[in-house]
Write an enzyme that holds these catalytic residues in place. Structure first.
Site, short mmCIF file in Angstrom:
data_model
loop_
_atom_site.label_atom_id
_atom_site.label_comp_id
_atom_site.label_asym_id
_atom_site.label_seq_id
_atom_site.Cartn_x
_atom_site.Cartn_y
_atom_site.Cartn_z
N SER A 35 -105.74 6.98 72.50
CA SER A 35 -105.02 6.64 73.72
C SER A 35 -105.14 7.70 74.82
O SER A 35 -104.89 7.40 75.98
CB SER A 35 -103.55 6.41 73.40
OG SER A 35 -102.95 7.59 72.92
N LYS B 181 -101.26 14.39 79.89
CA LYS B 181 -101.17 12.98 79.50
C LYS B 181 -99.84 12.42 79.99
O LYS B 181 -98.81 13.10 79.91
CB LYS B 181 -101.30 12.85 77.98
CG LYS B 181 -101.41 11.41 77.48
CD LYS B 181 -101.60 11.35 75.97
CE LYS B 181 -101.78 9.91 75.46
NZ LYS B 181 -101.97 9.87 74.00
N SER C 256 -105.53 9.78 68.60
CA SER C 256 -105.52 9.61 70.05
C SER C 256 -106.02 10.81 70.87
O SER C 256 -106.21 10.69 72.07
CB SER C 256 -104.12 9.25 70.53
OG SER C 256 -103.89 7.89 70.31
#
Lengths: 95, 482, 481
Positions: free
Chosen positions: B148, B73, B172
């Site tokens: 996210s 990420k 997330s």
């Protein structure tokens, strides 16, 4: 929860954000809406409860007072928008 | 079966039996990225070329994971590779250091294929708040992948990386895992070092895994978990081998199902899917009982107060002086501050900074932040009460399946309310895992969540594994519908 | 009304940099100076993703300071964030302490102008991080940010508004400085900014119980400016009130050159620091045992040293006070006395000539370049008659320039006292011959004439002749005539 225009502008100033005239109402509306929802915390049965400070129960996490060599200055400054003489350059600040 | 369809533990078996080579693994994923990335748009930065070189360098690494690709990420700092947080603010930021988890990933000989898209600074639940691109859900390219960690979930679901790291502040990892039909694990707060994770909300953030199945979650958690002296909130505990916990047996396991998570806010098809999960667990010998966790609304309000308050402070450092975006439009310092921040942050980030600044400001602190910290204690106590009776708590992961791109972006409050099931877990710092449990009538994945006691990753991993091994949902594959 | 009709109320917020090896939240050196941004790392530069870890010595030093100033120690403490934007503050928040400072409710005793003892209460002592520095770019017209100092540990010592004059403020700060030096938690180098004070001043009519509006002078780093700044503010505030005006609460900058204060911040920029507990750090819980262990290691503090000097060395209270006011002077005194065995002489040299020279050169006692061995040797040389006390004064002056063995100095400079009878007699005869009038005067009963002759002889020998021998020999020779 009513948020005044002055208030939202004051908050934006504290956060160092500019709000364009047309943005003020949108942000104000969103803030009011979310605050109205967030106000529910004031109805929670929390009498006598301590505040949670730190999620886990850890305490006294300390470091030894020993020097560890770090990165060189060029690496630390590699992302600087503007640098001079090994320092970050900004417009003149008069104190 | 194609190599890119295999889980990591399957890859390892085949490598062990010399049925495949590391070069073939690399090639398979490279082809897959070439084929699918244009549709899915999961990556901010692709480093597969560097990965090729890295694999050669790591040829002699004795670790069994040497040469296995991974996706990261884009809010986890990677030395020498851009870490953008999907923000214009950090568009060109290259960290001069590796996050602690990256040191562990590198030590294990794994190779990063690149940095994955996300909502800007991890604020959002759809990955639509990325400055760079909108990632698509591999099951249906018109739908969001969740967020996210949407890029991480989509990349794993699309088979572009075998597994990925994400971060979870209020759901997330778990919510995008559920939207993309994969497994997402948020470990207990403190189990994985946060050093090098660009902070959104320090007391809630936790790095975790997005994988094709539960066994891979355990494998990857083995790599990234562990005490770190550079993170004061990191737990000083003995290392565990989580793969050993996977017993495919839940006989006697006590599962609580809080009734509050089956209300109007939850989609009917999701509820039905969860009923079937409950039925399955009963068949497998677990005891499942309805319980109460009457703090859901409070927890959600508390989450937004605390997360935004911390974010407003954490994001102060992006001021256009030492790194990050600096406005072209300035004459003095004030201009640099205000214009860089106003131009460099997206609308959602600014919205949260404003909320966070407000709740901390003089006159409001006691009404919001202080109360929220007390509610936090209440939420922890409620969980503790339930954990006195149950080993795990079962809820839906998300209130609904993945929604259409663009359909919720103008209603922040509705977006926030969708985090109902995942947020309380972060508030209490507990471990949670999302496991696929079927598809809805439109063919979109549904996930359920298991929540454990602090540091009881083994318990939830085993419960998830047992369910997974006795159902076939993991065999569903995304269709890239248009 | 005049100044006598007003009461002055002063409170000090003193910042002392702690003398730990590393910064408060990272492992960078705290050493002063160095090339810009070379005592830095990703943590103190606030790179994204970095986290603080508290230096254990910072807690220990703050607790030492608390115990030495009679504070209560907070056993359940924490760190808080103070949020504001400034280029020298890279995280845009300072990690400090808000509602649970490590130490609170302390006090120290000082003397006021009349020599009376008075107690100044200490509100709190908390730990926090220092900020970086802004340098001005001489050519480009910008400012340059150096973060070497960012993250150096500080304690902030906040007094109650118990101080009533500039002299008391100076005494309070001197006392505090001396305590911090004694307990070795800060080197208190004011010229390097490692000890500095924010000074709050207000005035009120005598008899009034409500406090007047205060102004705050920031970052004062010399005793002289503090005294001058306070005097200026007292006059300014009283004049303002006498003219029917009101004092505004504001932050001021004292300018040493023009001798006046300037307003520092826009009033519209009212600060709101949005303090909240730092979620990157965990609670600080101090056990009774931890606190007692630190208490046991506290060194002898000025008060008890003073009592001991009066008893052990028979010093007057005044002398004992002056010596113990500075750890460095006090240590120099004890070491010199141990070597030479002459407490009276050690004390006199330190309090007269050495203190005078420090004053003239505007040096602090810790900047004395020579050692106790050197001073003890000077005293021994006088006792042996090798040098006169006049020469000794010159030797001590020289030691400040060139800290080396006094014997070597007097040899190099040719300052050895002439005690050789033959040589002295030669000078005496020469002077007698040149001054017949003085001889006549002496014979006529004017004994003072001898003094004049000795003076002439000293001049002739550039001060090296032994004055006692000269005196004796002049009398003898005149009597022979």
């Amino acid at each position: 929860m009513q948020v005044s225009k002055e208030e939202i502008l004051h908050i934006a100033k504290l956060a160092n954000l500019n709000l364009k005239e047309e943005e003020v109402d949108t942000y104000m509306g969103h803030l009011e809406e979310i605050l109205n929802f967030a106000n529910i915390v004031n109805k929670a049965p929390i009498d006598g409860l301590e505040e949670t400070i730190g999620v886990n129960e850890a305490y006294n996490v300390f470091r030894k007072d020993e020097i560890i060599e770090s990165l060189n200055r060029d690496e630390l400054l590699q992302n600087a928008p503007e640098a001079q003489e090994g320092m970050f350059k900004i417009p003149k600040v008069i104190n | 079966m194609e190599i890119y369809e295999l889980t990591v533990h399957e890859l390892l078996e085949k490598l062990d039996k010399k049925e495949i080579t590391k070069e073939e693994i690399l090639a398979s994923y490279q082809n897959r990225i070439n084929e699918k990335e244009k549709d899915v748009q999961a990556f901010v930065t692709i480093t597969e070329q560097e990965a090729k070189e890295e694999i050669k360098q790591k040829a002699n690494n004795p670790s069994k994971l040497a040469g296995i690709p991974i996706g990261i990420k884009d809010n986890i700092c990677t030395k020498g590779v851009k870490t953008t947080c999907a923000s214009k603010m950090l568009e060109n930021f290259v960290a001069p250091y590796d996050a602690t988890v990256m040191e562990k990933i590198n030590e294990a000989g794994m190779v990063s294929f690149g940095k994955l898209n996300m909502d800007e600074f991890a604020m959002g639940g759809s990955t639509e708040h990325s400055y760079f691109k909108k990632t698509k859900n591999p099951w249906n390219l018109n739908k969001v992948p969740g967020g996210s960690s949407g890029g991480s979930a989509a990349a794993v679901a699309a088979g572009m990386v075998p597994w990925a790291l994400g971060s979870d502040t209020g759901g997330s990892i778990r919510q995008p895992a559920s939207f993309c039909g994969i497994v997402g694990l948020k470990p207990t707060y403190g189990l994985v070092s946060r050093f090098g994770l660009v902070a959104f909300a320090s007391s809630l953030d936790q790095i975790g895994t997005l994988t094709k199945d539960v066994k891979d979650s355990a494998l990857l958690l083995n790599v990234i978990a562990g005490h770190d002296e550079k993170d004061s909130t990191s737990a000083d505990r003995e290392k565990e081998d989580y793969t050993k916990a996977l017993k495919n047996d839940v006989k006697g396991l006590k599962i609580g199902v809080p009734k509050e998570y089956f209300g109007d806010g939850i989609n009917t098809e999701v509820k039905e899917a969860i009923e079937k999960v409950i039925e399955k667990y009963r068949q497998l010998g677990a005891t499942v009982e309805e319980c109460s966790l009457d703090v859901a609304d409070y927890a959600l309000a508390t989450y937004y107060i605390i997360a935004c308050a911390e974010a407003s402070s954490n994001l102060g450092r992006f001021d256009g002086i030492r790194y990050g975006y600096r406005t072209k439009n300035y004459e003095n310092l004030k201009d640099i501050y205000r214009n860089s921040r106003s131009e460099g942050f997206g609308a959602e980030v600014k919205r949260r900074i404003i909320l966070g600044t407000y709740v901390l400001s003089s006159g409001y602190y006691d009404a919001y932040y202080k109360k929220a910290q007390q509610v936090r204690t209440l939420v922890k106590n409620e969980y503790a009460k339930n954990f006195a009776k149950y080993d795990v708590i079962l809820t839906p992961t998300a209130s609904n399946v993945a929604f259409d791109i663009g359909s919720k972006i103008n209603d922040p409050l509705e977006m926030y309310l969708a985090d109902l099931c995942t947020v309380p877990v972060n508030i209490a710092g507990l471990p949670g895992i999302s496991v696929p449990c079927g598809l809805n009538s439109e063919g979109m994945p549904i996930g359920f969540q298991l929540i454990g006691k602090p540091f009881a990753e083994s318990t939830i991993l085993n419960a998830a594994y047992t369910y997974e091994q006795n159902t076939d949902f993991r065999k569903n594959k995304p269709e890239f519908k248009n | 009304m005049s100044r006598e009709d007003y009461e002055v109320v002063i409170g000090l917020e003193v910042h002392a940099e702690l003398s730990t090896k590393t910064k408060i939240f990272c492992s960078c050196p705290t050493e002063f100076g160095g090339e810009p941004n070379t005592h830095c790392c990703p943590i103190c530069m606030a790179l994204p993703g970095t986290l603080p870890v508290l230096n254990e010595k910072v807690v220990e030093y703050a607790v030492r300071a608390g115990l030495a100033t009679n504070c209560e120690i907070e056993q359940n403490s924490k760190n808080d964030r103070k949020n504001y934007f400034y280029p020298d503050l890279p995280k845009a928040y300072q990690i400090s302490q808000f509602d649970r400072p490590l130490c609170k409710k302390g006090s120290i005793e000082i003397e006021n102008e009349k020599g009376e003892k008075t107690v100044i209460r200490i509100t709190r002592i908390h730990i926090e991080e220092d900020a970086g520095k802004l340098n001005h770019d001489e050519f480009g017209g910008g400012s340059l940010v150096d973060l070497n100092r960012a993250g150096v540990p500080l304690i902030e010592i906040v007094s109650e508004p118990d101080i009533r004059s500039s002299a008391e403020a100076e005494n309070y700060l001197r006392k505090l400085k001396s305590i911090l030096e004694y307990i070795e938690v800060s080197d208190c180098k004011m010229q390097e900014g490692s000890l500095r004070a924010d000074v709050n001043v207000s005035v009120r009519k005598k008899g009034e119980t409500k406090l007047g509006t205060r102004t705050e002078m920031k970052n004062m780093n010399s005793f002289r400016s503090i005294v001058r700044g306070i005097e200026y503010e007292i006059d300014r505030q009283i004049d303002l009130i006498e003219d029917g005006g009101v004092v505004e609460q504001e932050t001021l900058r004292w300018d040493d050159v023009s001798g006046r204060t300037f307003s520092m911040r826009d009033k519209e920029d009212a600060q709101d620091y949005r303090y909240f507990p730092d979620p990157d750090l965990v609670a600080i819980r101090l056990s009774d045992e931890y606190i007692e262990d630190i208490r046991k290691t506290l060194p002898e503090l000025p008060e008890s040293r003073r009592e001991r000097y009066m008893e052990e060395y028979n010093l007057t209270e005044r002398d004992a006070n002056l010596l113990t006011a500075s750890k460095y002077l006090s240590n120099l005194f004890e070491q010199t006395t141990t070597i030479c065995g002459n407490a009276k002489a050690s004390c006199n040299w330190i309090l007269s000539d050495i203190s005078r020279i420090l004053n003239e050169k505007e040096l602090e006692p810790n900047q004395i370049p020579f050692t106790a061995e050197h001073l003890a040797e000077v005293i021994a040389l006088i006792e042996k008659g090798t040098i006169s006390s006049a020469i000794a004064k010159k030797v001590v002056e020289e030691l400040f320039e060139n800290p080396t063995s006094p014997s070597k100095i007097i040899e190099e400079k040719g300052w050895i006292q002439i005690s050789d009878e033959g040589a002295i007699k030669e000078v005496v005869l020469q002077i007698l011959q040149a001054n017949p009038q003085s001889v006549a005067d002496y014979k006529a009963g004017k004994e003072k004439a001898i003094g004049f002759l000795v003076g002439q002889a000293m001049k002739e020998t550039k001060g090296k002749a032994n004055p006692q021998m000269l005196n004796k020999m002049f009398v003898e020779e005149i009597n022979k005539m």
